[in-house]
Design a protein around this motif. Structure first.
Motif, mmCIF file in Angstrom:
data_model
loop_
_atom_site.group_PDB
_atom_site.id
_atom_site.type_symbol
_atom_site.label_atom_id
_atom_site.label_comp_id
_atom_site.label_asym_id
_atom_site.label_seq_id
_atom_site.Cartn_x
_atom_site.Cartn_y
_atom_site.Cartn_z
ATOM 1 N N LEU A 1 -16.091 34.806 -36.781
ATOM 2 C CA LEU A 1 -16.218 33.352 -36.714
ATOM 3 C C LEU A 1 -17.652 32.953 -36.395
ATOM 4 N N TYR A 2 -18.193 32.030 -37.176
ATOM 5 C CA TYR A 2 -19.545 31.517 -36.959
ATOM 6 C C TYR A 2 -19.426 30.073 -36.472
ATOM 7 N N ILE A 3 -19.906 29.827 -35.258
ATOM 8 C CA ILE A 3 -19.645 28.574 -34.554
ATOM 9 C C ILE A 3 -20.939 27.797 -34.344
ATOM 10 N N ASP A 4 -20.901 26.514 -34.660
ATOM 11 C CA ASP A 4 -22.048 25.632 -34.449
ATOM 12 C C ASP A 4 -22.290 25.497 -32.947
ATOM 13 N N PRO A 5 -23.459 25.914 -32.442
ATOM 14 C CA PRO A 5 -23.699 25.867 -30.992
ATOM 15 C C PRO A 5 -23.690 24.453 -30.421
ATOM 16 N N ALA A 6 -24.018 23.463 -31.244
ATOM 17 C CA ALA A 6 -24.101 22.083 -30.756
ATOM 18 C C ALA A 6 -22.732 21.425 -30.676
ATOM 19 N N THR A 7 -21.936 21.570 -31.729
ATOM 20 C CA THR A 7 -20.644 20.881 -31.787
ATOM 21 C C THR A 7 -19.481 21.747 -31.321
ATOM 22 N N LEU B 1 -7.221 25.766 -33.660
ATOM 23 C CA LEU B 1 -6.212 25.311 -32.703
ATOM 24 C C LEU B 1 -5.200 26.405 -32.384
ATOM 25 N N LYS B 2 -5.306 27.535 -33.063
ATOM 26 C CA LYS B 2 -4.390 28.647 -32.837
ATOM 27 C C LYS B 2 -5.021 29.732 -31.964
ATOM 28 N N LYS C 1 -11.120 23.239 -27.800
ATOM 29 C CA LYS C 1 -11.228 21.872 -27.292
ATOM 30 C C LYS C 1 -11.918 20.956 -28.300
ATOM 31 N N ALA C 2 -13.001 21.434 -28.927
ATOM 32 C CA ALA C 2 -13.734 20.615 -29.896
ATOM 33 C C ALA C 2 -12.859 20.231 -31.083
ATOM 34 N N SER C 3 -11.892 21.077 -31.397
ATOM 35 C CA SER C 3 -10.994 20.824 -32.525
ATOM 36 C C SER C 3 -9.808 19.941 -32.151
ATOM 37 N N GLN D 1 -12.779 15.977 -40.510
ATOM 38 C CA GLN D 1 -12.202 14.645 -40.379
ATOM 39 C C GLN D 1 -11.400 14.566 -39.090
ATOM 40 N N LYS D 2 -11.390 13.378 -38.499
ATOM 41 C CA LYS D 2 -10.607 13.140 -37.287
ATOM 42 C C LYS D 2 -9.322 12.414 -37.670
ATOM 43 N N SER D 3 -8.212 12.904 -37.131
ATOM 44 C CA SER D 3 -6.925 12.256 -37.388
ATOM 45 C C SER D 3 -5.969 12.622 -36.260
ATOM 46 N N GLY D 4 -5.359 11.620 -35.660
ATOM 47 C CA GLY D 4 -4.358 11.860 -34.628
ATOM 48 C C GLY D 4 -4.856 12.651 -33.439
ATOM 49 N N GLY D 5 -6.140 12.524 -33.121
ATOM 50 C CA GLY D 5 -6.705 13.244 -31.988
ATOM 51 C C GLY D 5 -7.211 14.639 -32.314
ATOM 52 N N LEU D 6 -7.058 15.079 -33.565
ATOM 53 C CA LEU D 6 -7.535 16.393 -33.991
ATOM 54 C C LEU D 6 -8.792 16.246 -34.840
#
Length: 216
Positions: free
Chosen positions: A157-163, A115-116, A35-37, A187-192
């Motif tokens: 996978l190492y995931i930022d707990p905040a973001t 996203l996969k 979802k965050a991506s 970077q944000k582009s086209g909703g991603l």
């Protein structure tokens, strides 16, 4: 790297009760990263343009331009003097067609791996928290259930707990052999929301000229 079939459900391995519990614990975190991506915006994406570049010591080792028509399921790839459009639903079997498809599989994975997470055959295992690159991260182990071009690959996978964005990963090509790579400069582009820089040892992978078009 793996073939993109975004609408499929996550398949969880039920081999052992402990593994199943870890998989069930991992599912909410994997969903949060997706979802965050921008996973919920993926159905609106029409095209993705980007250049996949590999650099070392100031020299460009690889440069591949992509025009990915998500709706038409085609990708036009330009690299090493070649200009090939590949049908992603039914890739050609000639040498250039296979090479272009392999480029799309590899390059799009560096662009869109989070996203996969709902691809068919993806398995997750929760591994708690670990300090990596000076920051505490949530950890997932990603593996594949006999899908894709390299089904034995694994990723820690190492995931930022905040973001809930992917901060880095360990690419595990075989037991005891791994490479650590960062995921940064989002970077944000086209909703991603996509990482455009990855550092692995002396090599740097860059996503250049990124443009995502969508219906929103």
């Amino acid at each position: 790297m793996k073939k993109f079939t975004l609408l499929c459900l996550v398949v969880l391995c039920a081999a052992r009760p402990g593994f199943l519990a870890a998989a069930e614990e991992a599912a909410p975190l994997a969903e949060a990263v997706w979802k965050a991506s921008g996973g919920e915006n993926w159905p609106n994406v029409k095209t993705i343009d980007f250049t996949f570049a590999v650099e070392k010591g100031g020299q460009t080792l690889v440069s591949a331009e992509h025009h990915w028509d998500v709706v038409a399921q085609t990708d036009r790839v330009k690299w090493k003097g070649k200009d090939v459009t590949v049908n992603l639903a039914d890739p050609a079997t000639d040498e250039d067609g296979k090479a272009a498809y392999a480029r799309w599989v590899n390059d799009s994975y560096w662009l869109l791996a989070p996203l996969k997470f709902k691809d068919r055959g993806i398995q997750f295992k929760a591994e708690g928290r670990k300090t990596i690159d000076g920051a505490e991260c949530e950890v997932l182990l990603l593996s594949f259930d006999q899908v894709g071009l390299t089904p034995n690959d694994q990723y820690r996978l190492y995931i930022d707990p905040a973001t809930k964005l992917l901060a880095s990963w360990d690419y595990i090509s075989e037991p005891g052999k791994s490479k650590h790579g960062t995921w940064e400069n989002y970077q944000k582009s086209g909703g991603l929301t996509l990482a455009t820089e990855h550092k692995m040892d002396e090599v740097e992978i860059k996503i250049l000229n990124l443009k995502v078009t969508s219906s929103q």
